[in-house]
Design a protein around this motif. Structure first.
Motif, PDB file in Angstrom:
ATOM      1  N   SER A 123       0.825  -1.214   0.000  1.00 55.87           N
ATOM      2  CA  SER A 123       0.000   0.000   0.000  1.00 55.87           C
ATOM      3  C   SER A 123       0.857   1.260   0.000  1.00 55.87           C
ATOM      4  CB  SER A 123      -0.959  -0.011   1.200  1.00 55.87           C
ATOM      5  OG  SER A 123      -1.799  -1.136   1.161  1.00 55.87           O
ATOM      6  N   ASN A 124       1.858   1.268  -0.868  1.00 53.00           N
ATOM      7  CA  ASN A 124       2.773   2.417  -1.025  1.00 53.00           C
ATOM      8  C   ASN A 124       3.509   2.778   0.257  1.00 53.00           C
ATOM      9  OD1 ASN A 124       2.726   2.945  -3.738  1.00 53.00           O
ATOM     10  ND2 ASN A 124       1.212   4.588  -3.625  1.00 53.00           N
ATOM     11  N   GLY A 125       3.749   1.790   1.101  1.00 54.95           N
ATOM     12  CA  GLY A 125       4.516   2.028   2.318  1.00 54.95           C
ATOM     13  C   GLY A 125       3.680   2.224   3.567  1.00 54.95           C
ATOM     14  N   ALA A 126       2.364   2.038   3.460  1.00 54.07           N
ATOM     15  CA  ALA A 126       1.501   2.202   4.636  1.00 54.07           C
ATOM     16  C   ALA A 126       1.712   1.097   5.652  1.00 54.07           C
ATOM     17  CB  ALA A 126       0.037   2.253   4.217  1.00 54.07           C
ATOM     18  N   SER A 127       2.209  -0.057   5.210  1.00 53.40           N
ATOM     19  CA  SER A 127       2.435  -1.164   6.133  1.00 53.40           C
ATOM     20  C   SER A 127       3.537  -2.080   5.628  1.00 53.40           C
ATOM     21  CB  SER A 127       1.149  -1.966   6.353  1.00 53.40           C
ATOM     22  OG  SER A 127       0.652  -2.463   5.125  1.00 53.40           O
ATOM     23  N   VAL A 128       4.099  -2.836   6.544  1.00 48.31           N
ATOM     24  CA  VAL A 128       5.129  -3.830   6.216  1.00 48.31           C
ATOM     25  C   VAL A 128       4.734  -5.145   6.870  1.00 48.31           C
ATOM     26  CG1 VAL A 128       7.555  -4.474   6.380  1.00 48.31           C
ATOM     27  CG2 VAL A 128       6.932  -2.061   6.144  1.00 48.31           C
ATOM     28  N   PHE A 129       4.707  -6.204   6.065  1.00 47.87           N
ATOM     29  CA  PHE A 129       4.335  -7.524   6.554  1.00 47.87           C
ATOM     30  C   PHE A 129       5.557  -8.423   6.554  1.00 47.87           C
ATOM     31  CE2 PHE A 129       2.472 -11.784   6.405  1.00 47.87           C
ATOM     32  CZ  PHE A 129       1.408 -11.667   7.299  1.00 47.87           C
ATOM     33  N   ASP A 130       5.810  -9.075   7.702  1.00 46.92           N
ATOM     34  CA  ASP A 130       6.896 -10.041   7.835  1.00 46.92           C
ATOM     35  C   ASP A 130       6.324 -11.412   7.497  1.00 46.92           C
ATOM     36  OD1 ASP A 130       8.727 -11.976   8.825  1.00 46.92           O
ATOM     37  OD2 ASP A 130       9.520 -10.553  10.280  1.00 46.92           O
ATOM     38  N   LEU A 142      -1.419   4.628   9.124  1.00 44.99           N
ATOM     39  CA  LEU A 142      -2.703   4.674   8.430  1.00 44.99           C
ATOM     40  C   LEU A 142      -3.302   6.074   8.351  1.00 44.99           C
ATOM     41  CD1 LEU A 142      -4.419   1.545  10.082  1.00 44.99           C
ATOM     42  CD2 LEU A 142      -2.940   1.619   8.061  1.00 44.99           C
ATOM     43  N   ILE A 143      -4.133   6.296   7.335  1.00 40.89           N
ATOM     44  CA  ILE A 143      -4.969   7.492   7.256  1.00 40.89           C
ATOM     45  C   ILE A 143      -6.004   7.389   8.378  1.00 40.89           C
ATOM     46  CG2 ILE A 143      -6.603   8.775   5.820  1.00 40.89           C
ATOM     47  CD1 ILE A 143      -5.242   7.484   3.371  1.00 40.89           C
ATOM     48  N   SER A 144      -6.265   8.482   9.064  1.00 39.98           N
ATOM     49  CA  SER A 144      -7.175   8.436  10.214  1.00 39.98           C
ATOM     50  C   SER A 144      -8.579   8.014   9.791  1.00 39.98           C
ATOM     51  CB  SER A 144      -7.248   9.812  10.881  1.00 39.98           C
ATOM     52  OG  SER A 144      -8.016  10.704  10.085  1.00 39.98           O
ATOM     53  N   GLY A 196      -9.118   3.034   9.883  1.00 47.45           N
ATOM     54  CA  GLY A 196      -8.120   3.805   9.155  1.00 47.45           C
ATOM     55  C   GLY A 196      -7.758   3.100   7.862  1.00 47.45           C
ATOM     56  N   ALA A 197      -7.484   3.879   6.828  1.00 48.68           N
ATOM     57  CA  ALA A 197      -7.131   3.314   5.522  1.00 48.68           C
ATOM     58  C   ALA A 197      -5.625   3.276   5.330  1.00 48.68           C
ATOM     59  CB  ALA A 197      -7.764   4.129   4.407  1.00 48.68           C
ATOM     60  N   GLU A 198      -5.180   2.228   4.673  1.00 51.20           N
ATOM     61  CA  GLU A 198      -3.770   2.161   4.283  1.00 51.20           C
ATOM     62  C   GLU A 198      -3.514   3.097   3.114  1.00 51.20           C
ATOM     63  OE1 GLU A 198      -3.142  -1.937   3.356  1.00 51.20           O
ATOM     64  OE2 GLU A 198      -3.706  -2.611   5.352  1.00 51.20           O
ATOM     65  N   VAL A 226      -4.284   8.392 -12.297  1.00 58.75           N
ATOM     66  CA  VAL A 226      -4.575   7.757 -11.005  1.00 58.75           C
ATOM     67  C   VAL A 226      -3.741   8.433  -9.921  1.00 58.75           C
ATOM     68  CG1 VAL A 226      -4.643   5.624  -9.691  1.00 58.75           C
ATOM     69  CG2 VAL A 226      -4.934   5.554 -12.177  1.00 58.75           C
ATOM     70  N   VAL A 227      -4.363   8.800  -8.830  1.00 60.80           N
ATOM     71  CA  VAL A 227      -3.624   9.333  -7.683  1.00 60.80           C
ATOM     72  C   VAL A 227      -3.810   8.385  -6.505  1.00 60.80           C
ATOM     73  CG1 VAL A 227      -5.548  10.778  -6.891  1.00 60.80           C
ATOM     74  CG2 VAL A 227      -3.218  11.334  -6.194  1.00 60.80           C
ATOM     75  N   SER A 228      -2.721   8.137  -5.794  1.00 56.95           N
ATOM     76  CA  SER A 228      -2.742   7.297  -4.596  1.00 56.95           C
ATOM     77  C   SER A 228      -2.420   8.173  -3.396  1.00 56.95           C
ATOM     78  CB  SER A 228      -1.716   6.166  -4.717  1.00 56.95           C
ATOM     79  OG  SER A 228      -2.013   5.334  -5.814  1.00 56.95           O
ATOM     80  N   ALA A 229      -3.244   8.091  -2.377  1.00 60.26           N
ATOM     81  CA  ALA A 229      -3.060   8.908  -1.177  1.00 60.26           C
ATOM     82  C   ALA A 229      -2.784   8.030   0.031  1.00 60.26           C
ATOM     83  CB  ALA A 229      -4.307   9.755  -0.928  1.00 60.26           C
ATOM     84  N   THR A 230      -1.780   8.424   0.786  1.00 56.77           N
ATOM     85  CA  THR A 230      -1.451   7.737   2.038  1.00 56.77           C
ATOM     86  C   THR A 230      -1.274   8.777   3.134  1.00 56.77           C
ATOM     87  OG1 THR A 230       0.893   7.750   1.345  1.00 56.77           O
ATOM     88  CG2 THR A 230      -0.352   5.718   0.988  1.00 56.77           C
ATOM     89  N   ALA A 231      -1.161   8.323   4.365  1.00 56.85           N
ATOM     90  CA  ALA A 231      -0.989   9.234   5.490  1.00 56.85           C
ATOM     91  C   ALA A 231       0.346   9.981   5.385  1.00 56.85           C
ATOM     92  CB  ALA A 231      -1.045   8.454   6.798  1.00 56.85           C
ATOM     93  N   LYS A 232       0.448  11.090   6.076  1.00 51.94           N
ATOM     94  CA  LYS A 232       1.696  11.844   6.127  1.00 51.94           C
ATOM     95  C   LYS A 232       2.811  10.943   6.627  1.00 51.94           C
ATOM     96  CE  LYS A 232       3.712  16.111   8.003  1.00 51.94           C
ATOM     97  NZ  LYS A 232       3.483  17.285   8.877  1.00 51.94           N
ATOM     98  N   ASN A 233       3.968  11.058   6.009  1.00 53.61           N
ATOM     99  CA  ASN A 233       5.138  10.232   6.329  1.00 53.61           C
ATOM    100  C   ASN A 233       4.891   8.751   6.069  1.00 53.61           C
ATOM    101  OD1 ASN A 233       6.662  12.483   7.228  1.00 53.61           O
ATOM    102  ND2 ASN A 233       5.679  12.375   9.224  1.00 53.61           N
TER     103      ASN A 233
END
Length: 274
Positions: free
Chosen positions: A67-74, A85-87, A154-156, A189-196
């Motif tokens: 999700s463009n860096g919103a999460s990392v799965f091991d 996450l986006i609030s 919250g959205a990724e 197409v635009v992809s939006a993620t949380a700040k940082n």
């Protein structure tokens, strides 16, 4: 070159031009790197549940930056080890706005992708292969009411496909006013993620968790959403088929994904130590 982690984007980079397959040469190069003790990560705009076509072909993948860096799965520990996450409030407000516009959009949550019923008629495929689109559509969750679906969550990532300048401005103004990070892997197409929340920040956090330095990291990408990751990595490669923002962020240029550019650079630098 001492490489301890290889992180690669999927579409336009690790994957062949069909967005579905990893070439035999690329699989072999990654396998040999993994056998040397190098950790393998894929870094993508896709939600985690949508990375299976890639990780099935590269089953020894250690980490998935999704999700463009919103999460990392091991994948070894079978759990998310990082998320940003986006609030819930902004996610709900975004759904309300997008439902009022003639756009196709989707919201990434809990490793999956959710789509508002009826908005499919506004879908613009951005030149993606029909096989890829059909596979993607078969895995999405269609919601009767997206606003209720995202309530309290919250959205990724939020993807919006726009077809005209007025809609683009409305969408961008809302997303930017709410402090979201905007990137694009496809035209229109635009992809939006949380700040940082971006691939570079996620890769940095992954390296901190794994005890790996930036200079021990090799990264590959082809689009602007890969630029922060390429800036962070000590050895970063923009694909020859990549966009100019991506290329300006990388330290080196690799051959295109159609020419197995990822495999060529791994063979040359990570396996043979040039």
């Amino acid at each position: 070159m001492s490489v301890k982690l290889i992180a690669s984007d999927l579409d336009g980079t690790l994957m062949s031009p069909d967005h579905m397959t990893v070439s035999e040469r690329t699989k072999k190069a990654l396998a040999q790197a993994h056998e040397k003790g190098i950790k393998i990560a894929v870094s993508t705009g896709r939600a985690y549940k949508f990375t299976k076509p890639a990780t099935d072909q590269v089953p020894f993948t250690d980490y998935v930056i999704c999700s463009n860096g919103a999460s990392v799965f091991d994948r070894n520990e079978e759990k998310f080890i990082y998320s940003n996450l986006i609030s819930p409030e902004i996610t709900k407000n975004a759904a309300e706005l997008l439902n009022s516009l003639n756009v196709y959009y989707n919201i990434y949550m809990d490793g999956g992708v959710y789509v508002q019923k009826g908005c499919e008629q506004f879908f613009n495929n951005g030149g993606l292969p029909i096989e890829f689109i059909m596979d993607f559509a078969s895995k999405t969750t269609v919601c009767d009411d997206m606003v209720k679906t995202v309530e309290g969550k919250g959205a990724e990532l939020i993807d919006v496909f726009y077809n005209d300048e007025e809609t683009r401005k409305t969408v961008f103004d809302f997303l930017e006013q709410n402090g979201l990070v905007l990137t694009s892997a496809l035209s229109g197409v635009v992809s939006a993620t949380a700040k940082n929340s971006d691939k570079g920040t996620a890769l940095r956090n992954l390296c901190d968790i794994a005890g790996i330095k930036a200079e021990e990291t090799m990264a590959f990408g082809d689009a602007s959403n890969d630029s922060t990751m390429l800036t962070f990595a000590g050895y970063s490669f923009a694909m020859d088929n990549g966009d100019e923002i991506c290329k300006s962020s990388a330290k080196f240029i690799a051959p295109s994904n159609a020419a197995d550019g990822v495999a060529q650079m791994i063979e040359k630098y990570a396996l043979n130590g040039e």
